[in-house]
Design a protein around this motif. Structure first.
Motif, PDB file in Angstrom:
ATOM      1  N   GLN A 120      -3.707  -5.703  -2.791  1.00 17.75           N
ATOM      2  CA  GLN A 120      -5.155  -6.304  -3.480  1.00 17.75           C
ATOM      3  C   GLN A 120      -5.727  -5.980  -2.079  1.00 17.75           C
ATOM      4  O   GLN A 120      -5.843  -5.932  -0.835  1.00 17.75           O
ATOM      5  N   ASP A 121      -7.195  -6.129  -2.509  1.00 19.09           N
ATOM      6  CA  ASP A 121      -8.404  -5.561  -1.658  1.00 19.09           C
ATOM      7  C   ASP A 121      -8.398  -4.597  -0.682  1.00 19.09           C
ATOM      8  O   ASP A 121      -8.555  -5.014   0.569  1.00 19.09           O
ATOM      9  N   GLY A 122      -7.693  -4.159  -1.332  1.00 20.88           N
ATOM     10  CA  GLY A 122      -7.359  -2.056  -0.037  1.00 20.88           C
ATOM     11  C   GLY A 122      -6.661  -2.665   0.404  1.00 20.88           C
ATOM     12  O   GLY A 122      -5.771  -1.806   1.095  1.00 20.88           O
ATOM     13  N   ALA A 123      -5.373  -3.573   0.661  1.00 19.62           N
ATOM     14  CA  ALA A 123      -4.763  -3.957   1.654  1.00 19.62           C
ATOM     15  C   ALA A 123      -3.081  -3.964   0.433  1.00 19.62           C
ATOM     16  O   ALA A 123      -2.865  -4.649  -0.206  1.00 19.62           O
ATOM     17  N   TRP A 124      -2.402  -4.102   1.124  1.00 19.41           N
ATOM     18  CA  TRP A 124      -0.427  -3.717   0.927  1.00 19.41           C
ATOM     19  C   TRP A 124      -0.085  -4.866   1.010  1.00 19.41           C
ATOM     20  O   TRP A 124      -0.046  -5.066   2.517  1.00 19.41           O
ATOM     21  N   TYR A 125       0.723  -5.534   0.515  1.00 20.61           N
ATOM     22  CA  TYR A 125       1.347  -6.416   0.897  1.00 20.61           C
ATOM     23  C   TYR A 125       2.792  -7.023   0.580  1.00 20.61           C
ATOM     24  O   TYR A 125       3.106  -6.430  -0.391  1.00 20.61           O
ATOM     25  N   PRO A 126       3.582  -6.587   1.170  1.00 15.56           N
ATOM     26  CA  PRO A 126       5.174  -6.523   1.062  1.00 15.56           C
ATOM     27  C   PRO A 126       6.078  -7.973   0.769  1.00 15.56           C
ATOM     28  O   PRO A 126       5.621  -9.027   1.188  1.00 15.56           O
ATOM     29  N   GLN A 127       7.171  -7.670  -0.021  1.00 14.58           N
ATOM     30  CA  GLN A 127       7.645  -8.654   0.238  1.00 14.58           C
ATOM     31  C   GLN A 127       9.218  -7.772   0.282  1.00 14.58           C
ATOM     32  O   GLN A 127       9.515  -6.925  -0.508  1.00 14.58           O
TER      33      GLN A 127
END
Length: 584
Positions: A120-127
């Motif tokens: 999202q918005d060029g960034a990777w958000y991990p779970q």
């Protein structure tokens, strides 16, 4: 049973094949985005997906996204090992105006490491999820990895899955709307809770039976039930979620250790239970060696590579399951009721273990719901075992009880002896006279038993006598005393019978049942019941005198009479003359 279960497996394979061939309307396509709307059904991703098998474990999400992904079928186990990483690329589009939330889950409780990256918005958000991570670090705590998807409506969202495992494993993916997912989680929890509650209840029942009968087999059944419950709970991710959510190292190894302990315990307990040493001494020793070897095989995880140790454990489990099934079949051949019941549960269990072994090796397509079917078949062995043990214990206890009651029970029929019946009759007579409680005394005779003994011999006469006792119990309540007072004569004490009509209706059923030819006899044989009765609350005859007078009534009944039911009439009283009364 084995043939029926094989037919079930064939039908299941055809059904699964049809599902893989046709799929759902929402099956994933390797290169096309998945469109999600509020009216979409749950989407199992079945066909193919874009995958990249990284030869190491160092790539970041940004590096992986630029890697050369290729379309790969998801029905086979991914070639994972301790040194590589599987990346799966998905592009999701939530429809404009859609308000529903979506979740992505991987129904594999024994997966080492999985991270979902959303860009999202060029960034990777991990779970993060997986056995090697404490569940407090999971985004959604549960039985297996699950993630919430944050999808802006109308915009494609790029998703990456980073998956690591020490051995090849099928990676089923399910996309489910959040509102439907709550219902799925609830159904899974209720189903597994009911099953494990039943197993633990049977363990308590076995402990209660051990406390009562002191039979070591019942104590073994309790331990067996607990071990099966623990193993299945670990197999389904319950223990990782509830008992040791903060111990990722043990959570990772427990899925490999507990099955080996369970199969070792099953083999040792089966050896004790089946007692095959008399007929198959060599196989009996083999069971003992395999049982000890299965328990000792967990030490491999201390000294060998995890992958090699897991292969050793898999061979032990497969061989132990096969030997357990063979031991059950041999026990069944010897005529034991244990083998007959356990064979019904061990056969499908062995078939499913073979299926999942071939599935792990890539010989069969992956079908993750088999995990629930295997859980059900393994759990079914517990009630079958407890029931079979109950039958065996009941038979032994019945023999002991009959031996203990020999002073008060007839050895052939199990009814009371004449002296014991006389005690019951005296007590009931006092209640009938004092409190006017309804009470009927009946003397029943089998008029043609001497004829049967003369023409067919003593064994046939004894068999007819036992059949007669069964027919007598149909007109008796459990609390009504009955005794054998002669070679072909029985005394019955029926409490609560207030009128002749009620008593006659019962005895008519008895007489009619005797006229039905007995099954299993070489020739057609019927029983001619004759009955002499007295209602003691209406005709209070002394107990000893009542039996004698009823015997006299029976002696006066002809063998060919049409009135086989007679009543003892009260003795008529003589009216004294008025003159005699005044004189006295």
């Amino acid at each position: 049973m084995p043939y029926l279960f094989l037919r079930l497996l064939v039908a299941l394979a055809l059904w699964a094949g049809a599902g893989w061939a046709h799929g759902f309307v929402a099956d994933a396509r390797a290169t096309n985005p998945l469109f999600l709307t509020d009216n979409s059904e749950p989407w199992p991703l079945r066909d193919s997906s874009m995958q990249w098998l990284e030869p190491g474990r160092n790539a970041t999400a940004a590096q992986a996204w630029a890697a050369p992904f290729e379309a790969a079928h998801m029905a086979h186990a991914a070639p994972l090992n301790a040194n590589n990483t599987l990346w799966i690329k998905l592009t999701l589009v939530r429809a404009t105006g859609s308000t529903g939330r979506w979740t992505l889950n991987i129904p594999q409780p024994y997966l080492d490491h999985v991270v979902l990256f959303e860009r999202q918005d060029g960034a990777w958000y991990p779970q993060t999820a997986g056995d090697k991570h404490a569940q407090r670090h999971w985004n959604v705590r549960g039985l297996y990895p699950e993630f919430e998807l944050y999808l802006p409506p109308g915009q494609p969202t790029e998703v990456l899955l980073q998956i690591r495992n020490f051995k090849p494993l099928a990676i089923p993916l399910r996309m489910v709307p959040a509102n439907l997912r709550e219902g799925q989680r609830l159904a899974e929890g209720i189903g597994l809770g009911v099953m494990f509650g039943l197993i633990l209840t049977l363990a308590v029942v076995s402990l209660m039976r051990y406390a009562e009968f002191r039979n070591v087999s019942d104590l073994g059944a309790a331990l067996y039930s607990v071990m099966i419950a623990l193993t299945l709970a670990q197999f389904n991710g319950i223990l990782n979620s509830l008992l040791w959510p903060g111990a990722p190292l043990w959570a990772d190894y427990a899925s490999s250790v507990l099955p080996s302990l369970a199969i070792g315990g099953v083999l040792l307990y089966g050896r004790h239970l089946y007692a095959l040493s008399n007929h198959y001494p060599r196989f009996d020793k083999l069971l003992g060696v395999l049982g000890v070897a299965a328990i000792a095989s967990i030490a491999c995880y201390l000294f060998l590579d995890r992958t090699l140790a897991d292969k050793v454990s898999g061979i032990v489990i497969l061989l132990g399951t096969a030997c357990s099934l063979l031991a059950t079949a041999l026990n069944w051949r010897t005529g034991s009721p244990l083998g007959a019941w356990l064979l019904w549960t061990y056969t499908p269990k062995f078939a499913l273990v073979i299926w999942m072994t071939l599935e792990a090796g890539g010989s069969l397509p992956a079908f993750w719901p088999l995990r629930y079917l295997l859980t059900l078949t393994v759990a079914a062995s517990v009630p079958a075992l407890v029931y079979a043990l109950g039958r065996a214990t009941h038979d032994r206890k019945e023999v002991v009880a009959r031996a203990e009651h020999l002073p008060t029970q007839d050895a052939l029929t199990g009814l009371l002896t004449a002296d014991a019946f006389q005690t019951h009759l005296t007590e009931a007579y006092e209640r009938a006279v004092t409190h006017r409680e309804p009470l009927a005394l009946v003397l029943v005779n089998i008029a043609n038993l001497d004829h049967i003994r003369h023409n067919m011999g003593d064994p046939a006469a004894e068999q007819c006598l036992l059949r007669a006792v069964i027919k007598l119990h149909r007109v008796l309540r459990d609390l009504d005393p009955a005794a054998r007072v002669g070679s072909a004569r029985f005394a019955l004490l029926l409490e609560g019978v207030a009128s002749r009509q009620m008593l006659t209706e019962r005895l008519v059923k008895l007489v009619a049942s005797g006229l039905i030819p007995l099954q299993g006899m070489p020739t057609e044989v019927t029983l001619q019941f004759q009955a002499a009765c007295v209602l003691l609350h209406e005709n209070p005859v002394e107990p000893a005198q009542a039996l004698n007078e009823l015997a006299g009534v029976l002696a006066g009944i002809s063998p060919r009479t049409r009135r086989p039911i007679r009543f003892l009439e009260p003795v008529p009283t003589q009216l004294a003359s008025l003159h005699s009364s005044l004189s006295s």
